[in-house]
Enzyme design. Structure first.
Site, short mmCIF file in Angstrom:
data_model
loop_
_atom_site.label_atom_id
_atom_site.label_comp_id
_atom_site.label_asym_id
_atom_site.label_seq_id
_atom_site.Cartn_x
_atom_site.Cartn_y
_atom_site.Cartn_z
CE LYS A 107 25.26 -21.35 14.94
NZ LYS A 107 25.32 -20.30 13.86
NE ARG A 119 21.40 -16.34 16.90
CZ ARG A 119 21.10 -17.64 16.40
NH1 ARG A 119 21.20 -18.74 17.37
NH2 ARG A 119 21.09 -17.92 14.89
NE ARG A 136 16.18 -21.37 8.80
CZ ARG A 136 17.14 -21.40 9.64
NH1 ARG A 136 17.76 -22.67 9.80
NH2 ARG A 136 17.41 -20.46 10.13
NE ARG A 176 19.60 -22.98 5.75
CZ ARG A 176 19.95 -22.69 6.86
NH1 ARG A 176 20.81 -23.35 7.56
NH2 ARG A 176 19.47 -21.59 7.45
NE ARG A 201 19.16 -16.13 9.69
CZ ARG A 201 19.05 -17.18 8.83
NH1 ARG A 201 18.58 -17.00 7.58
NH2 ARG A 201 19.90 -18.20 8.86
P1 ADP Z 1 20.83 -19.43 11.83
O1 ADP Z 1 20.65 -20.13 10.81
O2 ADP Z 1 20.62 -18.11 11.64
O3 ADP Z 1 22.31 -19.45 12.70
P2 ADP Z 1 19.11 -20.55 13.90
O4 ADP Z 1 18.48 -21.90 13.26
O5 ADP Z 1 20.05 -21.10 15.10
O6 ADP Z 1 19.58 -19.57 12.94
O7 ADP Z 1 17.94 -19.48 14.60
C1 ADP Z 1 16.91 -19.04 13.68
C2 ADP Z 1 16.32 -17.96 14.67
O8 ADP Z 1 16.08 -18.28 15.74
C3 ADP Z 1 17.32 -16.73 14.93
O9 ADP Z 1 17.54 -15.77 13.57
C4 ADP Z 1 16.68 -16.09 16.01
O10 ADP Z 1 15.46 -15.37 15.55
C5 ADP Z 1 16.18 -17.29 16.72
N1 ADP Z 1 17.25 -17.61 17.52
C6 ADP Z 1 17.64 -19.01 17.84
N2 ADP Z 1 18.62 -18.85 18.75
C7 ADP Z 1 18.58 -17.66 19.21
C8 ADP Z 1 19.10 -17.06 20.81
N3 ADP Z 1 20.10 -17.79 21.37
N4 ADP Z 1 18.69 -15.90 20.93
C9 ADP Z 1 17.89 -15.17 20.22
N5 ADP Z 1 17.24 -15.83 18.98
C10 ADP Z 1 17.59 -16.70 18.79
#
Ligand code: ADP
Ligand code: ZN
Length: 224
Positions: free
Chosen positions: A13, A88, A160, A127, A171
């Site tokens: 993404k 989400r 990370r 990653r 996740r």
């Molecule tokens: P991923 O690589 O899991 O897609 P992101 O970088 O988008 O992760 O988000 C990392 C973390 O930030 C998520 O695992 C969550 O804890 C938090 N987070 C990000 N966006 C949201 C959201 N819309 N609702 C709830 N938690 C979020």
């Protein structure tokens, strides 16, 4: 143009979001990046978000929704925006629909990236990210020239906190339990654009652009 980018963690993404927003001149709004920034600057928001993130859990809806509302108020969203990592949950999606209706800025399309779980786990567990500039690497497929050092800025390249195996599993479970239902939600609104994200970043980006063009040509995005 108002776009949403959906898909499980590790599907690419972030990479596609940069390409799409760059190409189309949209503000790129990543809730994950916003939370990571809050964590690194040590704000109250960051302190709250950190425990959820490190465990691979979602941050509570009320916190995320408030943060996004504030972000959408900023002037750079006037030319259009791409939401990455938000919504989400169904509650987030419903709040967003109401907010965008009030703003008179309805969603034009929801790009749904997918790939199978083995590929996703391989991408996430390998990653590595530069702590200074955010450049991403992969332990096997794309290591920095010098171990642990960013090619772009010389910063420290590391994993990370939520890319550890336990957190990755959590996740993916959170995605299956709370986020995957959004594909039906947006399909029901006639907005879903499914994209196979298995290929190279360039290939996937090409598919996204073609799908959006086909949609615009058929006038589907005008209907709702
Ligand atoms: P991923 O690589 O899991 O897609 P992101 O970088 O988008 O992760 O988000 C990392 C973390 O930030 C998520 O695992 C969550 O804890 C938090 N987070 C990000 N966006 C949201 C959201 N819309 N609702 C709830 N938690 C979020
Ligand atoms: Zn760097």
């Amino acid at each position: 143009m108002q776009l949403i980018l959906l898909g499980p963690p590790g599907v690419g993404k972030g990479t596609q979001a940069e390409k799409i927003s760059g190409e189309m001149g949209l503000a790129h709004i990543s809730t994950g990046d916003m939370f990571r920034e809050a964590v690194s600057t040590g704000t109250e928001l960051g302190k709250t978000a950190r425990e959820y993130m490190a465990a691979g859990k979602l941050v509570p809806d009320s916190i995320v929704i408030g943060m996004v509302e504030e972000r959408l108020d900023r002037p750079d969203t006037q030319r259009g925006f791409l939401l990455d990592g938000f919504p989400r949950t169904i509650a987030q999606a419903e709040s967003l629909q109401a907010l965008l209706a009030r703003m008179g800025r309805p969603v034009n399309a929801v790009i749904d990236l997918s790939a199978d779980e083995d590929l996703i786990i391989a991408r996430l567990s390998g990653r590595r990210v530069c702590a200074s500039c955010g450049a991403t690497y992969h332990a096997v497929n794309k290591p920095p020239k010098q171990d642990g050092v960013c090619d772009a800025c010389g910063g420290e390249v590391r994993q990370r906190e939520d890319d550890r195996e336990e957190a990755i599993r959590e996740r993916l479970a959170e995605y299956a339990a709370k986020t995957s239902a959004l594909t039906d939600f947006y399909a029901g609104l006639g907005l879903l654009v499914p994209i196979d994200a298995t290929g190279s970043p360039e290939q996937v980006f090409g598919d996204v652009v073609s799908a959006l063009e086909a949609r615009a040509a058929s006038g589907t995005s005008e209907v709702r």
